[in-house]
Write an enzyme that holds these catalytic residues in place. Structure first.
Site, PDB file in Angstrom:
ATOM      1  N   SER A   1     -39.544  -2.788   5.255  1.00 18.50           N
ATOM      2  CA  SER A   1     -40.592  -2.482   4.285  1.00 18.50           C
ATOM      3  C   SER A   1     -40.376  -3.148   2.936  1.00 18.50           C
ATOM      4  CB  SER A   1     -40.702  -0.958   4.107  1.00 18.50           C
ATOM      5  OG  SER A   1     -41.016  -0.344   5.332  1.00 18.50           O
TER       6      SER A   1
ATOM      7  N   HIS B   1     -39.394  -0.075  -1.469  1.00 10.98           N
ATOM      8  CA  HIS B   1     -40.810  -0.429  -1.512  1.00 10.98           C
ATOM      9  C   HIS B   1     -41.203  -0.971  -2.887  1.00 10.98           C
ATOM     10  CE1 HIS B   1     -42.482   1.939   2.166  1.00 10.98           C
ATOM     11  NE2 HIS B   1     -41.307   1.393   2.423  1.00 10.98           N
TER      12      HIS B   1
END
Length: 253
Positions: free
Chosen positions: A128, A179
């Site tokens: 991610s 993230h």
């Protein structure tokens, strides 16, 4: 820009070898975790982003978690995101710059996670951070290099990016630092990797010619497409809806 026009997996692999290789690694490393043989399972756990291991000098763990996932759904969701958003950037940046942006964002996000969240018991896996790094490059294009991305693709990037950020804070047990910091790194290195980049045109729609540095268009490009512009717009929004549904299911289960 984000509609896949390749006629086969073989064609996709030929056009986008770096994205394809990363996805193959995703699948193979996921298999390591589920094969009921001790050696394979040990190899998987040697790659987990364990802060205990990092504090003991196992610095490869800054890199290896990018290619590992915590289950089939996790692996499929990240691989699908890479299939959707990776090809255009690989074509625009070139193999080396794309790999630099992807790995660089993932590694720096993991390093930042280690610094900000130094708990010895913390561990993480997942691509991610690297994928949000790609979003960082796209958002930079939307803001400062509008000549490289069409308005429709810009809208899709921003909608899905916003959805991804919202899910980052709603879903439990997620590496928020990776993230956010992956996106920041991607945005910051975008001017470097986008230097010399040109707008993306699907390889199968390009007419063969001697490259003299000019951007050219295949005059039959639109004739080769079966669907109307309106149908394709609906298809793009369908993709967004599917991503939202997958994300919600991933959050629930």
């Amino acid at each position: 820009m984000f509609i896949r026009n390749e006629r086969s997996i073989k064609e996709f692999i030929r056009y986008y070898p770096v994205v394809s290789t990363i996805i193959i690694i995703h699948i193979l490393t996921w298999l390591l975790d589920i094969i009921p043989i001790g050696l394979f399972n040990q190899l998987y756990h040697l790659g987990v982003g364990s802060h205990w291991g990092l504090q003991n000098g196992e610095y490869w763990r800054f890199i290896t978690p990018i290619f590992l996932h915590g289950g089939l759904t996790h692996m499929l969701f990240n691989s699908f995101s890479l299939v959707l958003f990776g090809p255009a950037l690989e074509e625009m940046l070139g193999k080396a710059k794309f790999l630099f942006a992807y790995i660089g964002a993932g590694v720096l996000a993991n390093i930042a996670t280690f610094i900000i969240h130094p708990s010895i018991l913390y561990s993480h896996v997942g691509a991610s951070g690297a994928i949000f790094g790609l979003f960082g490059v796209y958002v930079f294009m939307v803001a400062f290099r509008k000549n490289l991305i069409d308005s429709q693709s810009s809208q899709i990037v921003m909608v899905i990016f916003i959805i991804g950020i919202i899910m980052t804070f709603l879903r439990p047990n997620i590496n928020i630092y990776a993230h956010i910091l992956g996106f920041v790194v991607g945005f910051l290195i975008a001017p470097l990797v986008l230097n010399g980049a040109r707008p993306y045109y699907p390889p199968q729609y390009r007419k063969s010619y001697d490259d003299d540095g000019e951007i050219r268009f295949d005059p039959n490009r639109w004739k080769k497409k079966r669907f109307s512009r309106k149908t394709k717009q609906n298809f793009l929004w369908t993709i967004i809806i599917i991503l939202v549904v997958i994300g919600v299911l991933y959050n629930v289960f």
